[in-house]
Write a protein that holds these residues in place. Structure first.
Motif, PDB file in Angstrom:
ATOM      1  N   ARG A  57       0.742  -1.344  -0.081  1.00  0.00           N
ATOM      2  CA  ARG A  57      -0.049   0.658  -0.055  1.00  0.00           C
ATOM      3  C   ARG A  57       0.848   0.834   0.308  1.00  0.00           C
ATOM      4  O   ARG A  57       0.135   2.230  -0.665  1.00  0.00           O
ATOM      5  N   ASN A  58       1.901   1.315   1.101  1.00  0.00           N
ATOM      6  CA  ASN A  58       2.615   2.128   0.660  1.00  0.00           C
ATOM      7  C   ASN A  58       3.936   3.168  -0.835  1.00  0.00           C
ATOM      8  O   ASN A  58       3.385   3.650  -0.762  1.00  0.00           O
ATOM      9  N   ALA A  59       3.564   1.884  -1.068  1.00  0.00           N
ATOM     10  CA  ALA A  59       4.579   1.690  -2.423  1.00  0.00           C
ATOM     11  C   ALA A  59       2.934   2.352  -3.647  1.00  0.00           C
ATOM     12  O   ALA A  59       4.024   2.941  -4.605  1.00  0.00           O
TER      13      ALA A  59
ATOM     14  N   GLU B 187      -0.510   7.347  -5.211  1.00  0.00           N
ATOM     15  CA  GLU B 187      -2.084   8.152  -4.792  1.00  0.00           C
ATOM     16  C   GLU B 187      -3.295   8.003  -5.955  1.00  0.00           C
ATOM     17  O   GLU B 187      -2.773   8.258  -7.002  1.00  0.00           O
TER      18      GLU B 187
END
Length: 184
Positions: free
Chosen positions: A1-3, A6
């Motif tokens: 998810r962090n990668a 947006e």
């Protein structure tokens, strides 16, 4: 998810909200296993393409015009017509449409020119049906040129007519009146 970038959707409920029955449309090509991003799909019910760029009562109208290559979709332009008019020596130029929104433009030759060069191109603008009629008539009777209107420029522009004689400061010589000879 962090990668993920947006705007990525993480589940079906975000992509297809329960309270909406309107469809979403894909706006940009997606590859297999690519995350679905908000910028690649429309909002629920939003149209894709030119239909989404025109408002109720407007028409998308493509015009052949001489325009600079720096024009972009979303810009506002004034359109000038140049042609011959009865009773006017030479040609005349007139501002015929003000602040039209560009909703699409061709990119033919864009790679060859990126320094503001003027070239023939097709530009699609959002107009009402009466403006369509004026633009069709203008295309049939003369040449059209676009002029970029600055962002947030709300300056009211009045009537603009330029003739060849007016441009060059040519004043017609007064015509001498013929006087009948006086009989003695």
């Amino acid at each position: 998810r962090n990668a993920l970038p947006e705007g990525a959707f993480f589940n079906m409920a975000e992509l297809f909200p329960e309270n909406s029955t309107d469809p979403r449309y894909v706006q940009r090509q997606m590859e297999r296993f690519e995350p679905v991003l908000a910028l690649k799909v429309t909002a629920p019910g939003e149209q894709v393409g030119l239909n989404g760029a025109i408002s109720k009562g407007e028409r998308a109208f493509a015009i052949q015009v001489r325009a600079a290559d720096f024009l972009q979709t979303g810009d506002r332009v004034d359109i000038y017509w140049t042609g011959s008019v009865g009773g006017v020596d030479g040609e005349m130029t007139r501002l015929i449409e003000k602040r039209l929104k560009i909703i699409s433009l061709d990119r033919n030759g864009k790679s060859k020119s990126n320094n503001g060069e003027i070239q023939n191109r097709t530009v699609t603008v959002a107009v009402d049906p009466e403006q369509v009629g004026r633009l069709v008539q203008a295309q049939a009777t003369g040449n059209l040129v676009m002029s970029l209107v600055g962002t947030n420029d709300e300056t009211e522009v009045g009537k603009i007519d330029v003739t060849t004689a007016g441009l060059l400061g040519i004043v017609a010589a007064p015509v001498a009146e013929k006087v009948a000879p006086v009989e003695e």
